[in-house]
Scaffold this motif. Structure first.
Motif, PDB file in Angstrom:
ATOM      1  N   VAL A 153      -6.189  12.514  18.377  1.00 45.13           N
ATOM      2  CA  VAL A 153      -7.040  11.399  17.936  1.00 45.13           C
ATOM      3  C   VAL A 153      -6.226  10.109  17.981  1.00 45.13           C
ATOM      4  O   VAL A 153      -5.120  10.034  17.432  1.00 45.13           O
ATOM      5  CB  VAL A 153      -7.568  11.642  16.504  1.00 45.13           C
ATOM      6  CG1 VAL A 153      -8.381  10.439  16.028  1.00 45.13           C
ATOM      7  CG2 VAL A 153      -8.410  12.908  16.450  1.00 45.13           C
ATOM      8  N   SER A 154      -6.772   9.103  18.635  1.00 46.02           N
ATOM      9  CA  SER A 154      -6.147   7.777  18.654  1.00 46.02           C
ATOM     10  C   SER A 154      -6.838   6.897  17.620  1.00 46.02           C
ATOM     11  O   SER A 154      -8.065   6.814  17.586  1.00 46.02           O
ATOM     12  CB  SER A 154      -6.273   7.148  20.047  1.00 46.02           C
ATOM     13  OG  SER A 154      -5.541   7.888  20.994  1.00 46.02           O
ATOM     14  N   TYR A 155      -6.037   6.244  16.807  1.00 47.50           N
ATOM     15  CA  TYR A 155      -6.529   5.472  15.657  1.00 47.50           C
ATOM     16  C   TYR A 155      -6.064   4.033  15.831  1.00 47.50           C
ATOM     17  O   TYR A 155      -4.862   3.749  15.847  1.00 47.50           O
ATOM     18  CB  TYR A 155      -5.961   6.107  14.393  1.00 47.50           C
ATOM     19  CG  TYR A 155      -6.288   5.428  13.074  1.00 47.50           C
ATOM     20  CD1 TYR A 155      -7.114   6.047  12.147  1.00 47.50           C
ATOM     21  CD2 TYR A 155      -5.737   4.200  12.731  1.00 47.50           C
ATOM     22  CE1 TYR A 155      -7.382   5.456  10.918  1.00 47.50           C
ATOM     23  CE2 TYR A 155      -6.007   3.596  11.512  1.00 47.50           C
ATOM     24  CZ  TYR A 155      -6.829   4.233  10.612  1.00 47.50           C
ATOM     25  OH  TYR A 155      -7.092   3.643   9.393  1.00 47.50           O
ATOM     26  N   GLY A 156      -7.009   3.118  15.987  1.00 46.65           N
ATOM     27  CA  GLY A 156      -6.669   1.726  16.225  1.00 46.65           C
ATOM     28  C   GLY A 156      -6.325   0.960  14.957  1.00 46.65           C
ATOM     29  O   GLY A 156      -6.987   1.102  13.937  1.00 46.65           O
ATOM     30  N   THR A 157      -5.264   0.146  15.050  1.00 46.12           N
ATOM     31  CA  THR A 157      -4.919  -0.766  13.961  1.00 46.12           C
ATOM     32  C   THR A 157      -4.806  -2.172  14.545  1.00 46.12           C
ATOM     33  O   THR A 157      -4.579  -2.340  15.750  1.00 46.12           O
ATOM     34  CB  THR A 157      -3.587  -0.399  13.278  1.00 46.12           C
ATOM     35  OG1 THR A 157      -2.491  -0.996  14.002  1.00 46.12           O
ATOM     36  CG2 THR A 157      -3.398   1.101  13.212  1.00 46.12           C
ATOM     37  N   TYR A 158      -4.942  -3.175  13.701  1.00 46.51           N
ATOM     38  CA  TYR A 158      -4.862  -4.548  14.187  1.00 46.51           C
ATOM     39  C   TYR A 158      -3.444  -5.091  14.177  1.00 46.51           C
ATOM     40  O   TYR A 158      -3.205  -6.224  14.570  1.00 46.51           O
ATOM     41  CB  TYR A 158      -5.777  -5.463  13.358  1.00 46.51           C
ATOM     42  CG  TYR A 158      -5.653  -5.289  11.866  1.00 46.51           C
ATOM     43  CD1 TYR A 158      -4.720  -5.996  11.139  1.00 46.51           C
ATOM     44  CD2 TYR A 158      -6.486  -4.398  11.196  1.00 46.51           C
ATOM     45  CE1 TYR A 158      -4.601  -5.824   9.767  1.00 46.51           C
ATOM     46  CE2 TYR A 158      -6.380  -4.216   9.830  1.00 46.51           C
ATOM     47  CZ  TYR A 158      -5.433  -4.934   9.124  1.00 46.51           C
ATOM     48  OH  TYR A 158      -5.316  -4.752   7.764  1.00 46.51           O
ATOM     49  N   ALA A 159      -2.461  -4.260  13.758  1.00 48.18           N
ATOM     50  CA  ALA A 159      -1.048  -4.644  13.809  1.00 48.18           C
ATOM     51  C   ALA A 159      -0.201  -3.530  13.225  1.00 48.18           C
ATOM     52  O   ALA A 159      -0.643  -2.828  12.301  1.00 48.18           O
ATOM     53  CB  ALA A 159      -0.791  -5.945  13.033  1.00 48.18           C
ATOM     54  N   ALA A 160       0.991  -3.372  13.747  1.00 50.53           N
ATOM     55  CA  ALA A 160       1.941  -2.447  13.136  1.00 50.53           C
ATOM     56  C   ALA A 160       2.296  -2.967  11.747  1.00 50.53           C
ATOM     57  O   ALA A 160       2.559  -4.158  11.560  1.00 50.53           O
ATOM     58  CB  ALA A 160       3.200  -2.340  13.994  1.00 50.53           C
ATOM     59  N   GLY A 161       2.293  -2.085  10.758  1.00 49.48           N
ATOM     60  CA  GLY A 161       2.579  -2.490   9.388  1.00 49.48           C
ATOM     61  C   GLY A 161       1.381  -2.990   8.618  1.00 49.48           C
ATOM     62  O   GLY A 161       1.503  -3.357   7.452  1.00 49.48           O
ATOM     63  N   SER A 162       0.210  -2.998   9.250  1.00 48.54           N
ATOM     64  CA  SER A 162      -1.011  -3.466   8.582  1.00 48.54           C
ATOM     65  C   SER A 162      -1.527  -2.406   7.616  1.00 48.54           C
ATOM     66  O   SER A 162      -1.083  -1.248   7.622  1.00 48.54           O
ATOM     67  CB  SER A 162      -2.088  -3.777   9.623  1.00 48.54           C
ATOM     68  OG  SER A 162      -2.434  -2.584  10.329  1.00 48.54           O
ATOM     69  N   LEU A 163      -2.506  -2.779   6.791  1.00 51.18           N
ATOM     70  CA  LEU A 163      -3.133  -1.805   5.900  1.00 51.18           C
ATOM     71  C   LEU A 163      -3.779  -0.680   6.702  1.00 51.18           C
ATOM     72  O   LEU A 163      -3.763   0.479   6.270  1.00 51.18           O
ATOM     73  CB  LEU A 163      -4.175  -2.489   5.020  1.00 51.18           C
ATOM     74  CG  LEU A 163      -3.668  -3.506   3.994  1.00 51.18           C
ATOM     75  CD1 LEU A 163      -4.823  -4.020   3.146  1.00 51.18           C
ATOM     76  CD2 LEU A 163      -2.589  -2.917   3.112  1.00 51.18           C
ATOM     77  N   ALA A 164      -4.325  -1.006   7.866  1.00 52.05           N
ATOM     78  CA  ALA A 164      -4.912   0.022   8.718  1.00 52.05           C
ATOM     79  C   ALA A 164      -3.854   1.039   9.144  1.00 52.05           C
ATOM     80  O   ALA A 164      -4.113   2.253   9.169  1.00 52.05           O
ATOM     81  CB  ALA A 164      -5.553  -0.620   9.949  1.00 52.05           C
ATOM     82  N   HIS A 165      -2.663   0.572   9.465  1.00 50.43           N
ATOM     83  CA  HIS A 165      -1.559   1.460   9.844  1.00 50.43           C
ATOM     84  C   HIS A 165      -1.164   2.346   8.659  1.00 50.43           C
ATOM     85  O   HIS A 165      -0.973   3.561   8.808  1.00 50.43           O
ATOM     86  CB  HIS A 165      -0.378   0.608  10.303  1.00 50.43           C
ATOM     87  CG  HIS A 165       0.763   1.396  10.866  1.00 50.43           C
ATOM     88  ND1 HIS A 165       1.982   0.820  11.165  1.00 50.43           N
ATOM     89  CD2 HIS A 165       0.892   2.716  11.169  1.00 50.43           C
ATOM     90  CE1 HIS A 165       2.791   1.752  11.647  1.00 50.43           C
ATOM     91  NE2 HIS A 165       2.164   2.911  11.647  1.00 50.43           N
ATOM     92  N   VAL A 166      -1.063   1.752   7.486  1.00 45.82           N
ATOM     93  CA  VAL A 166      -0.703   2.511   6.279  1.00 45.82           C
ATOM     94  C   VAL A 166      -1.712   3.635   6.039  1.00 45.82           C
ATOM     95  O   VAL A 166      -1.340   4.782   5.755  1.00 45.82           O
ATOM     96  CB  VAL A 166      -0.634   1.578   5.057  1.00 45.82           C
ATOM     97  CG1 VAL A 166      -0.529   2.377   3.757  1.00 45.82           C
ATOM     98  CG2 VAL A 166       0.549   0.620   5.184  1.00 45.82           C
TER      99      VAL A 166
END
Length: 326
Positions: A153-166
């Motif tokens: 599964v590939s999971y998109g984030t809007y930046a490394a270290g973002s809340l989405a990444h966390v």
């Protein structure tokens, strides 16, 4: 007697300083005020800077002009304001990433959040729902977890270290998944990839995701923080109520309004009160609705509380990602 004279001198000096600060605050603003925004036009930070600035201009009779000093994850804007004269004429609008997470993702910063700024007001940035591609047979978090186990599964984030990444990393840890975070430079390129099925999941702002959601290309399955998005996604459960109770699923981001640290307190408090007033106006309520924000602006006390309580969690959550600082 000498000690009494010394104490009187110190007391008199403090009273004189307070009187000077009060006098400066009463005369403020006597000229235009510059709002330095760390992000480009079009996003919530810039939109809030302009809307709140216009309200202050109407109330105070001086222009509040926005200067977009973009680049380096808002570092340039933060540095500029931190080094500006503490006279109430240079104001910063940035977000919690620049104030907290940047302390981990960069080797060094030319500003210290706790030392260099006086919090004025904060504007909740809205929820960041987790969306999946519409072809995935899941309508909630648990169904998605069951589907994702054993899959690539590939999971998109809007930046490394973002809340989405966390959140991606914590979901992997809690549920034994192996989702791969795919980092984009902002949301602009991420959403089309999710809409097209190039990635299977992604997390970001309601406003940016809404076009794909309304067209039926993606499906929201979970909302962070303790409260649902009552006005936008009332049927989508929070991470917490769906069993994901780790504190990192409750992390929040904000847009922050700040002044240089040594700005006289009367100016800070006067501007803070104006920001709270502005947050209750029809225009800004409409702006909040556009960005999926359901809470009004909060004063400097609430901003300080957020910094004490949420700030360390934001910093620690990114530190645990083990990123190499830039």
């Amino acid at each position: 007697m000498t000690g009494q004279i010394a104490r009187r001198g110190v007391l008199g000096g403090a009273m004189a300083l307070a009187a000077t600060g009060a006098a400066r605050a009463q005369a403020w603003p006597a000229k235009p005020v510059k709002i330095v925004c760390g992000y480009p036009p079009g996003g919530s930070t810039d939109a809030f800077a302009r809307a709140y600035g216009e309200y202050c201009a109407e109330k105070l009779g001086q222009p509040f002009t926005v200067e977009n000093k973009t680049g380096a994850a808002s570092i340039l804007a933060c540095e500029f304001v931190a080094k500006s004269a503490p006279d109430g004429y240079t104001l910063l609008f940035t977000n919690s990433t620049a104030l907290f997470q940047n302390q981990v993702t960069f080797k060094s910063l030319p500003y210290d959040t706790a030392r260099d700024f006086a919090p004025v007001a904060m504007m909740p940035a809205g929820h960041l729902p987790l969306y999946i591609h519409a072809d995935i047979p899941a309508k909630n978090l648990q169904e998605f977890v069951a589907w994702a186990k054993g899959r690539k599964v590939s999971y998109g984030t809007y930046a490394a270290g973002s809340l989405a990444h966390v959140v991606c990393v914590k979901l992997n840890e809690v549920y034994g998944l192996n989702m791969e975070p795919v980092h984009y430079r902002g949301e602009g390129a991420m959403w089309p990839d999710l809409w097209a099925g190039q990635i299977q999941a992604g997390m970001g702002t309601f406003q940016a995701a809404s076009a794909g959601w309304r067209q039926g290309k993606i499906r929201p399955i979970a909302v962070p923080t303790m409260k649902r998005m009552a006005s936008k996604l009332p049927d989508v459960g929070t991470f917490h109520e769906q069993g994901a109770t780790h504190p990192y699923f409750l992390l929040e981001g904000v847009v922050g309004c700040l002044l240089p640290a040594a700005t006289p307190r009367p100016i800070v408090e006067r501007l803070s009160a104006l920001m709270v007033e502005a947050g209750a106006t029809p225009r800004i309520r409409q702006l909040n609705d556009q960005f999926g924000v359901e809470e009004p602006a909060k004063d400097w006390r609430e901003f300080e509380k957020f910094s004490r309580e949420m700030g360390p969690l934001l910093i620690q959550s990114v530190r645990e990602l083990g990123l190499t600082p830039q």
